[in-house]
Design a protein around this motif. Structure first.
Motif, PDB file in Angstrom:
ATOM      1  N   ILE A 158      28.683  -3.453  64.338  1.00  0.00           N
ATOM      2  CA  ILE A 158      28.583  -3.275  65.784  1.00  0.00           C
ATOM      3  C   ILE A 158      27.736  -4.409  66.343  1.00  0.00           C
ATOM      4  N   GLY A 159      28.365  -5.260  67.159  1.00  0.00           N
ATOM      5  CA  GLY A 159      27.652  -6.385  67.745  1.00  0.00           C
ATOM      6  C   GLY A 159      28.191  -7.717  67.257  1.00  0.00           C
ATOM      7  N   THR A 160      28.198  -8.712  68.149  1.00  0.00           N
ATOM      8  CA  THR A 160      28.756 -10.024  67.816  1.00  0.00           C
ATOM      9  C   THR A 160      27.808 -11.140  68.255  1.00  0.00           C
ATOM     10  N   GLY A 161      26.521 -10.957  68.005  1.00  0.00           N
ATOM     11  CA  GLY A 161      25.542 -11.960  68.383  1.00  0.00           C
ATOM     12  C   GLY A 161      25.271 -12.961  67.282  1.00  0.00           C
ATOM     13  N   ALA A 162      24.117 -13.625  67.385  1.00  0.00           N
ATOM     14  CA  ALA A 162      23.790 -14.737  66.494  1.00  0.00           C
ATOM     15  C   ALA A 162      23.698 -14.314  65.034  1.00  0.00           C
ATOM     16  N   SER A 163      23.240 -13.094  64.769  1.00  0.00           N
ATOM     17  CA  SER A 163      23.162 -12.633  63.381  1.00  0.00           C
ATOM     18  C   SER A 163      24.541 -12.276  62.843  1.00  0.00           C
ATOM     19  N   ALA A 164      25.340 -11.590  63.642  1.00  0.00           N
ATOM     20  CA  ALA A 164      26.657 -11.145  63.179  1.00  0.00           C
ATOM     21  C   ALA A 164      27.558 -12.311  62.818  1.00  0.00           C
ATOM     22  N   ILE A 165      27.490 -13.409  63.567  1.00  0.00           N
ATOM     23  CA  ILE A 165      28.397 -14.515  63.245  1.00  0.00           C
ATOM     24  C   ILE A 165      27.988 -15.200  61.942  1.00  0.00           C
ATOM     25  N   GLN A 166      26.812 -14.864  61.427  1.00  0.00           N
ATOM     26  CA  GLN A 166      26.410 -15.385  60.120  1.00  0.00           C
ATOM     27  C   GLN A 166      26.732 -14.405  58.999  1.00  0.00           C
ATOM     28  N   PHE A 167      26.423 -13.114  59.196  1.00  0.00           N
ATOM     29  CA  PHE A 167      26.637 -12.203  58.072  1.00  0.00           C
ATOM     30  C   PHE A 167      28.079 -11.707  57.954  1.00  0.00           C
ATOM     31  N   VAL A 168      28.834 -11.696  59.032  1.00  0.00           N
ATOM     32  CA  VAL A 168      30.237 -11.272  58.927  1.00  0.00           C
ATOM     33  C   VAL A 168      31.023 -12.174  57.966  1.00  0.00           C
ATOM     34  N   PRO A 169      30.961 -13.512  58.097  1.00  0.00           N
ATOM     35  CA  PRO A 169      31.671 -14.348  57.119  1.00  0.00           C
ATOM     36  C   PRO A 169      31.128 -14.192  55.702  1.00  0.00           C
ATOM     37  N   ALA A 170      29.827 -13.882  55.585  1.00  0.00           N
ATOM     38  CA  ALA A 170      29.225 -13.766  54.252  1.00  0.00           C
ATOM     39  C   ALA A 170      29.686 -12.519  53.513  1.00  0.00           C
ATOM     40  N   ILE A 171      29.918 -11.419  54.248  1.00  0.00           N
ATOM     41  CA  ILE A 171      30.259 -10.160  53.573  1.00  0.00           C
ATOM     42  C   ILE A 171      31.752  -9.872  53.578  1.00  0.00           C
ATOM     43  N   ALA A 172      32.511 -10.529  54.464  1.00  0.00           N
ATOM     44  CA  ALA A 172      33.937 -10.209  54.592  1.00  0.00           C
ATOM     45  C   ALA A 172      34.702 -10.322  53.266  1.00  0.00           C
ATOM     46  N   PRO A 173      34.433 -11.328  52.416  1.00  0.00           N
ATOM     47  CA  PRO A 173      35.215 -11.420  51.171  1.00  0.00           C
ATOM     48  C   PRO A 173      34.954 -10.298  50.181  1.00  0.00           C
ATOM     49  N   GLN A 174      33.828  -9.594  50.292  1.00  0.00           N
ATOM     50  CA  GLN A 174      33.497  -8.594  49.280  1.00  0.00           C
ATOM     51  C   GLN A 174      33.833  -7.170  49.701  1.00  0.00           C
ATOM     52  N   VAL A 175      34.047  -6.930  50.990  1.00  0.00           N
ATOM     53  CA  VAL A 175      34.275  -5.563  51.437  1.00  0.00           C
ATOM     54  C   VAL A 175      35.769  -5.227  51.376  1.00  0.00           C
ATOM     55  N   ARG A 176      36.028  -3.935  51.337  1.00  0.00           N
ATOM     56  CA  ARG A 176      37.434  -3.478  51.366  1.00  0.00           C
ATOM     57  C   ARG A 176      38.026  -3.717  52.743  1.00  0.00           C
ATOM     58  N   ARG A 177      37.285  -3.296  53.776  1.00  0.00           N
ATOM     59  CA  ARG A 177      37.712  -3.537  55.150  1.00  0.00           C
ATOM     60  C   ARG A 177      36.487  -3.677  56.040  1.00  0.00           C
ATOM     61  N   LEU A 178      36.550  -4.638  56.932  1.00  0.00           N
ATOM     62  CA  LEU A 178      35.465  -4.853  57.889  1.00  0.00           C
ATOM     63  C   LEU A 178      36.025  -4.664  59.290  1.00  0.00           C
ATOM     64  N   THR A 179      35.411  -3.752  60.032  1.00  0.00           N
ATOM     65  CA  THR A 179      35.814  -3.508  61.414  1.00  0.00           C
ATOM     66  C   THR A 179      34.685  -3.980  62.315  1.00  0.00           C
ATOM     67  N   LEU A 180      34.972  -4.985  63.127  1.00  0.00           N
ATOM     68  CA  LEU A 180      33.961  -5.592  64.002  1.00  0.00           C
ATOM     69  C   LEU A 180      34.170  -5.109  65.427  1.00  0.00           C
ATOM     70  N   PHE A 181      33.144  -4.467  65.985  1.00  0.00           N
ATOM     71  CA  PHE A 181      33.210  -3.951  67.354  1.00  0.00           C
ATOM     72  C   PHE A 181      32.553  -4.967  68.286  1.00  0.00           C
ATOM     73  N   GLN A 182      33.346  -5.503  69.184  1.00  0.00           N
ATOM     74  CA  GLN A 182      32.902  -6.568  70.081  1.00  0.00           C
ATOM     75  C   GLN A 182      32.830  -6.060  71.516  1.00  0.00           C
ATOM     76  N   ARG A 183      31.624  -6.126  72.083  1.00  0.00           N
ATOM     77  CA  ARG A 183      31.500  -5.790  73.505  1.00  0.00           C
ATOM     78  C   ARG A 183      31.861  -6.991  74.373  1.00  0.00           C
ATOM     79  N   SER A 184      31.378  -8.176  73.983  1.00  0.00           N
ATOM     80  CA  SER A 184      31.749  -9.408  74.678  1.00  0.00           C
ATOM     81  C   SER A 184      31.820 -10.527  73.654  1.00  0.00           C
ATOM     82  N   ALA A 185      32.792 -11.394  73.817  1.00  0.00           N
ATOM     83  CA  ALA A 185      32.983 -12.489  72.865  1.00  0.00           C
ATOM     84  C   ALA A 185      31.943 -13.580  73.090  1.00  0.00           C
TER      85      ALA A 185
END
Length: 504
Positions: free
Chosen positions: A175-202
């Motif tokens: 939940i959230g697409t700020g400065a931290s999320a744009i770093q950890f989302v790419p880092a964890i995406a390859p290892q998870v089964r499914r990642l659902t990203l909830f974006q309030r504003s791009a």
């Protein structure tokens, strides 16, 4: 000349920077209070996967402490924490720091012109000067979403990453697409089964010109220090130009916006996804982010982007406003920090017992972001309106530290006295700042830069060069120096600013 005693709260970049500057000015009676067990501040706390700085390392450094050993241009969290620990080692700062001390409140005594700092374990620490260096991004903010406490699985904020929770093969809701999320989302995406990203504003995302520094870079930086200084100067110039572009051009953010749009077009082919990732607000209104792997991560088969609002959180997932339940085993909140709640939850009381919270009831404000009328001998690092939309906060911290050292130097020349900004000077400064902010790009959208009332309390509406010039030396006309009430009550003119760094 006397040695005023100084208490600094916080041992992150701010606390370390001001301690070094005070020592350089001959002011050595310093105690640093740190509630955790190590230095580093946000770089100690933020250990999420992919954590790194979005300012190039040569500029994100204390100018007197260049580091030829950075592992890459945009340093990662372990490197930055190691850098700060190294400074503490070289300058023997560890002996100044008391770890495990949580400050709850502080009060100024007008009869003695001293501060009493109260800790969570009941101790009272007295000193002539109080400096807070707790930062604007130190208190994680969790969203007010119905049912948040009902979720059955692990849930944590990115700044409090739970490394005991394995994400391998899990369904993870972010939940959230700020400065931290744009770093950890790419880092964890390859290892998870499914990642659902909830974006309030791009977010607006720019290319990240990162690179690894190899051994030959390190040898050059060590043997020819001018190369490291040159990269620092080049980076500084680029950020200054970006700041001018955001604040003063007729089409604010035009160049940066065009670069970000081109970056999105090159990395995302799907028209529907690209449309969902296109911001609907002015470039620069929120901090523009840097990443080369965020957009590619969102194109993975196991990643879903949800732009519908969140209705509520349930035991087994997150339900969107359209009624869809998105199952999740783990929830990660990348929802930022309570940036406008300066110094909370500490209570700071100045003259007459008035709290800083009451003084700031209409929104935080301070002269140069450093000091507030009615709170003598009290100074802030990274205070109101000193954050940057573009550039290195370390550069700002150095400016503030030098200004504070100059003010404390006056107290060394007039032992027992107190220095505070003139209320009229502070008010006129704030009026000018708010007029400039009202015409800035940051007034065009809702963001963490603004309070609920819309007042921008975080950002500096200018270049770091302009701030350095304003803070280079305290102006005696801006401050009052007063004797304690136990002595004959009188107001003395502040000493000439040019004398504030005499040899002691």
């Amino acid at each position: 000349m006397g040695q005023p005693s100084i208490t600094i709260i916080g041992a992150g970049f701010g606390g370390i920077t001001v301690a070094l500057e005070l020592r350089r000015a001959g002011l050595t009676d310093v105690t640093i209070l740190e509630q955790h067990d190590d230095v580093g501040g946000v770089w100690r706390d933020n250990t999420y996967p992919g954590a790194a700085c979005d300012v190039p390392s040569p500029l994100y450094s204390i100018s007197s402490e260049p580091n030829p050993e950075w592992s890459r241009r945009f340093a990662e969290q372990p490197d930055i924490l190691g850098y700060l620990r190294g400074i503490a080692d070289r300058h023997r700062l560890w002996s100044l720091i008391r770890f495990g001390v949580t400050v709850t409140e502080a009060e100024f005594d007008e009869h003695t012109n001293r501060w009493s700092v109260h800790t969570a374990d009941g101790e009272v620490i007295e000193s002539d000067v109080l400096v807070t260096a707790v930062g604007q991004l130190s208190r994680p903010a969790l969203p007010d979403i119905a049912g948040r406490e009902t979720f059955a699985g692990p849930a944590f904020h990115s700044a409090q990453w739970d490394h005991t929770v394995s994400l391998d093969g899990k369904r993870v809701a972010v939940i959230g697409t700020g400065a931290s999320a744009i770093q950890f989302v790419p880092a964890i995406a390859p290892q998870v089964r499914r990642l659902t990203l909830f974006q309030r504003s791009a977010p607006w995302v720019l290319p990240k010109p990162d690179r690894v520094y190899h051994d030959w870079h390190h040898r050059i930086f060590r043997s020819v220090p001018a190369t490291l200084r040159g990269e620092r100067l080049l980076t500084w110039g680029i950020f200054e130009a970006l700041t001018v572009g955001l604040l003063h051009t007729p089409q604010r953010g035009g160049f940066a916006g065009a670069l970000a749009r081109r970056h999105l077009e090159k990395q995302v082919d799907d028209p529907a996804l690209r449309a969902a990732l296109t911001p609907d607000y002015e470039p620069g209104c929120k901090r523009m982010l840097l990443s080369d792997d965020y957009y590619p991560a969102l194109t993975r088969d196991n990643v879903d982007l949800v732009v519908d609002a969140i209705d509520r959180i349930e035991p087994d997932g997150v339900r969107a406003a359209d009624g869809t339940l998105h199952p999740a085993d783990v929830i990660v909140y990348g929802t930022g920090f309570a940036a406008t709640d300066f110094l909370a939850p500490m209570t700071i009381r100045g003259r007459g017992g008035r709290s800083l919270g009451d003084a700031w009831s209409g929104g935080a404000r301070a002269y140069l972001g450093i000091t507030t009328a009615g709170f003598p001998n009290f100074f802030m690092l990274y205070g109101p309106n000193t954050n940057l939309g573009s550039g290195s906060i370390v550069y700002m911290l150095e400016s503030q530290a030098r200004h504070i050292a100059g003010l404390v130097g006056w107290l060394a020349e007039q032992p027992g006295c107190a220095v505070e900004v003139d209320a009229g000077v502070e008010r006129r400064f704030d009026d000018r700042i708010q007029r400039r902010l009202a015409d800035s790009v940051w007034s065009l959208c809702s963001s963490w830069y603004r309070t609920a009332s819309g007042r921008i309390t975080t950002n500096w509406p200018g270049t770091v060069t302009a701030y350095r010039r304003r803070t280079r030396r305290p102006d005696r006309r801006d401050y009052r120096v007063t004797a304690p009430r136990t002595a004959p009550a009188r107001t003395r003119p502040a000493p000439d600013a040019g004398d504030s760094h005499r040899s002691r």
